[in-house]
Design a protein around this motif. Sequence first.
Motif, PDB file in Angstrom:
ATOM      1  N   LEU A  38      10.665  30.132  13.939  1.00  0.00           N
ATOM      2  CA  LEU A  38      10.518  28.743  14.378  1.00  0.00           C
ATOM      3  C   LEU A  38       9.088  28.460  14.824  1.00  0.00           C
ATOM      4  O   LEU A  38       8.528  27.421  14.479  1.00  0.00           O
ATOM      5  N   THR A  39       8.485  29.388  15.530  1.00  0.00           N
ATOM      6  CA  THR A  39       7.110  29.151  15.971  1.00  0.00           C
ATOM      7  C   THR A  39       6.128  29.216  14.797  1.00  0.00           C
ATOM      8  O   THR A  39       5.035  28.669  14.882  1.00  0.00           O
ATOM      9  N   LYS A  40       6.515  29.846  13.705  1.00  0.00           N
ATOM     10  CA  LYS A  40       5.669  29.857  12.506  1.00  0.00           C
ATOM     11  C   LYS A  40       5.647  28.472  11.849  1.00  0.00           C
ATOM     12  O   LYS A  40       4.602  28.005  11.422  1.00  0.00           O
ATOM     13  N   ILE A  41       6.806  27.819  11.787  1.00  0.00           N
ATOM     14  CA  ILE A  41       6.843  26.504  11.129  1.00  0.00           C
ATOM     15  C   ILE A  41       6.498  25.374  12.091  1.00  0.00           C
ATOM     16  O   ILE A  41       6.163  24.281  11.647  1.00  0.00           O
ATOM     17  N   ALA A  42       6.589  25.621  13.377  1.00  0.00           N
ATOM     18  CA  ALA A  42       6.263  24.611  14.386  1.00  0.00           C
ATOM     19  C   ALA A  42       5.241  25.225  15.348  1.00  0.00           C
ATOM     20  O   ALA A  42       5.553  25.522  16.501  1.00  0.00           O
ATOM     21  N   VAL A  43       4.042  25.399  14.857  1.00  0.00           N
ATOM     22  CA  VAL A  43       2.981  26.038  15.636  1.00  0.00           C
ATOM     23  C   VAL A  43       2.772  25.280  16.945  1.00  0.00           C
ATOM     24  O   VAL A  43       2.760  24.055  16.973  1.00  0.00           O
ATOM     25  N   GLY A  44       2.638  26.024  18.007  1.00  0.00           N
ATOM     26  CA  GLY A  44       2.395  25.416  19.303  1.00  0.00           C
ATOM     27  C   GLY A  44       3.653  25.100  20.086  1.00  0.00           C
ATOM     28  O   GLY A  44       3.582  24.531  21.169  1.00  0.00           O
ATOM     29  N   THR A  45       4.825  25.476  19.553  1.00  0.00           N
ATOM     30  CA  THR A  45       6.066  25.239  20.287  1.00  0.00           C
ATOM     31  C   THR A  45       6.094  26.126  21.526  1.00  0.00           C
ATOM     32  O   THR A  45       5.984  27.342  21.418  1.00  0.00           O
TER      33      THR A  45
END
Length: 86
Positions: A38-45
Amino acid sequence: MLNFPNESRSYDATRHCIRFWGSDGAMEVSFFLEEDALTKIAVGTPSGESSLLASFDQNRDRILRAARKVYGRRHKGSYELIADDF
C-alpha cells in the motif's frame, strides 16, 4: 468472475495488512494487502489504521485490479497482495 460487492475492509495490526473480500459466484475470497504494498502505490501514507484505510479507499480501483490479476493466476482460499503485484 471475481467481483467486489462488499466494500468492507479492515486493518489487521498483527499481520500489518488490510483485509478485504471478493466473491466468485457463491464463494467468498479473502485478500490481504500488505502494508508495504500500500505504501508503494500511495507514497507518503502515514502509518496508522485510519491513514492506511483511507489510502486503501483512495486507491481501491488499482488494488482491485491487482487482486483480480493475482486471483486469476490460481484459485485458492486466500490471497496476499505484495508490492510486486503493482
